[in-house]
Design an enzyme around this catalytic site. Structure first.
Site, short mmCIF file in Angstrom:
data_model
loop_
_atom_site.label_atom_id
_atom_site.label_comp_id
_atom_site.label_asym_id
_atom_site.label_seq_id
_atom_site.Cartn_x
_atom_site.Cartn_y
_atom_site.Cartn_z
CE LYS A 1 -3.96 1.90 2.63
NZ LYS A 1 -4.85 1.67 3.78
CB SER B 1 -8.24 3.52 2.69
OG SER B 1 -7.36 3.02 3.69
CB SER C 1 -8.24 0.72 5.57
OG SER C 1 -8.96 1.91 5.45
#
Ligand code: GLN
Length: 455
Positions: A74, A149, A173
């Site tokens: 990420k 997210s 997330s």
């Protein structure tokens, strides 16, 4: 043996080439990710890293536990030489000057990093739509959001663009996109995984964790990133963890809690899938116990007050002097909303009114969850109360925050939570959430594994 461990074995035995696999993945990403948009940047060193691992394997040198496995990261985690943009214009030119602690650990185990994954801007979001690099598609439910997210990290696993992903979870997330994309994700207990090198959203809530195609893959990656480091003071006194060898114990006699409160907040179609999953767990010998969670719906507003204050404080360093751009001038709508909200709440005259109260409710939620977990081994229920919307649908901020009712409690309480696919509604994956005691990851993983085997 699941897919991840099987591939690891094939690599070890020299049946598949690490370099060859990396090349194939890169080719596929270049072709198919135009549509999915799960990666922001590919690692130009990936092939060189693969060659190094391959050489080690060929020469019979001892290799690490991730030898040759391909990992996506990420974009809020520092990977030396790659851009940690947080999917924001604010940091679009920021090339990480060092490896985060978790990255050092996976490198030590001979993983190959394939690239940086798309996400909601600064991890503020539940849909994957707020990235400055464009929204991500859900490979498991075309036309719909992948959740967020950690949108790119979950979508890349669902699309088969990497073996494992590192995501982060501040209010859901990891779990939310894992549920929507039908993959496996774990938010570790707060303080189990080092945050050093992670760009903060809410520092009292953030944890890095694995997203994987199967439970063994998630357990393997978590074993490697978990454990304290000398230079981080808010970590739990755990040096190493062992899950893989104990996953297959079954769940006979396990006490599994669930709450009627979940159904009050969740789409009945999702609840039907969850109820079926509970029946399966009962059939496997677990005892299902009703627990009381009277304040569950208070967690979401409490979370948004706390995260806004912590995020506002974390963003003060983006004033244009060090990173080139002033965040308020280049960020998207939701990030700006949180900064303004955080600034407002932090004003001295409001302190007693909002933040202090939010901290009090946080204590209440933590106590409530801990009390429930005294009587059971884990808590099981839905992950997200609604199905993922269609890309492009306009939601109000409150509708967007509504995705988070069931995931934020674990972050407020600091407990762990895992997600495994339980079924589908009209072809859209639905994930079962298993929340565990602090450091109760093994119990959570055992239930996930049992559930996986029923599929
Ligand atoms: N959806 C939540 C938020 O927008 C959680 C985000 C996260 O866990 N990073 O804050």
């Amino acid at each position: 043996m699941g897919r991840t461990l099987e591939i690891r074995e094939q690599i070890r035995r020299g049946e598949v080439s690490v370099v060859g696999r990396v090349q194939q993945f890169i080719e596929r990403i270049k072709k198919e990710d135009k549509k999915i948009n799960s990666f922001i940047e590919l690692n130009p060193q990936a092939i060189a890293e693969a060659e190094r691992v391959e050489k080690k394997l060929r020469s019979g040198e001892r290799v690490g536990r991730l030898a040759g496995l391909i990992v996506g990261v990420k974009s809020n985690i520092n990977v030396k030489g790659l851009r940690a943009t947080c999917a924001s214009r604010t940091l679009e030119d920021y090339v990480a000057p060092y490896d985060a602690e978790v990255i050092k650990r996976i490198r030590q185990e001979d993983a190959v990093i394939i690239g940086m994954q798309n996400m909601d801007e600064f991890a503020c979001g539940s849909s994957g739509e707020t990235s400055a690099f464009g929204p991500t598609q859900n490979p498991a439910a075309p036309g719909r959001i992948p959740g967020g997210s950690s949108s790119g990290s979950a979508a890349a696993i669902a699309a088969g663009f990497c073996d494992l992903s590192l995501g982060t979870d501040t209010g859901g997330s990891i779990r939310n996109p894992s549920s929507h994309c039908g993959v496996v994700g774990i938010k570790p207990t707060y303080g189990l995984v080092p945050r050093q090198g992670l760009i903060d959203l809410g520092m009292s809530l953030d944890q890095i964790g694995p997203i994987a195609p199967d439970v063994e893959g998630a357990a393997l990656l978590l074993e490697i990133i978990a454990g304290r480091t000398q230079n981080e003071c808010v970590m739990l006194p755990v040096d190493r963890v062992e899950y893989l060898s104990r996953l297959n114990r079954g769940i006979k006699g396990m006490r599994i809690g669930t709450s009627s409160k979940f159904a009050e907040l969740t789409d009945p179609k999702i609840m039907a899938v969850i109820d079926k999953a509970l029946d399966k767990l009962r059939d496997l010998g677990a005892e299902i116990v009703e627990v009381e969670l009277p304040n569950l719906e208070k967690a979401m507003p409490t979370y948004y007050l706390i995260v806004s204050v912590e995020f506002f404080s974390a963003t003060r360093k983006y004033d244009g002097r060090k990173y080139g751009k002033r965040i308020e001038e280049v960020c998207g709508e939701e990030v700006l909303r949180r900064i303004l909200r955080g600034a407002h709440i932090s004003r001295r005259e409001y302190r007693g009114k909002f933040y202090q109260r939010a901290l009090q409710v946080r204590t209440l939620i933590r106590e409530e969850l801990m009390r429930a977990l005294q009587h059971v081994d884990v808590l099981v229920g839905p992950t997200v109360p609604k199905l993922p919307h269609r890309l492009g649908d306009k939601l109000t901020p409150m509708e967007m925050y509504g995705y988070d009712y069931l995931t934020v409690p674990a972050n407020l309480a600091g407990i762990c939570g895992g997600v495994i696919k339980a079924g589908e509604v009209n072809g859209i994956p639905v994930g079962l959430q298993i929340q565990g005691k602090p450091l109760g990851e093994l119990d959570v993983l055992r239930v996930m594994k049992a559930m996986e085997e029923t599929a």
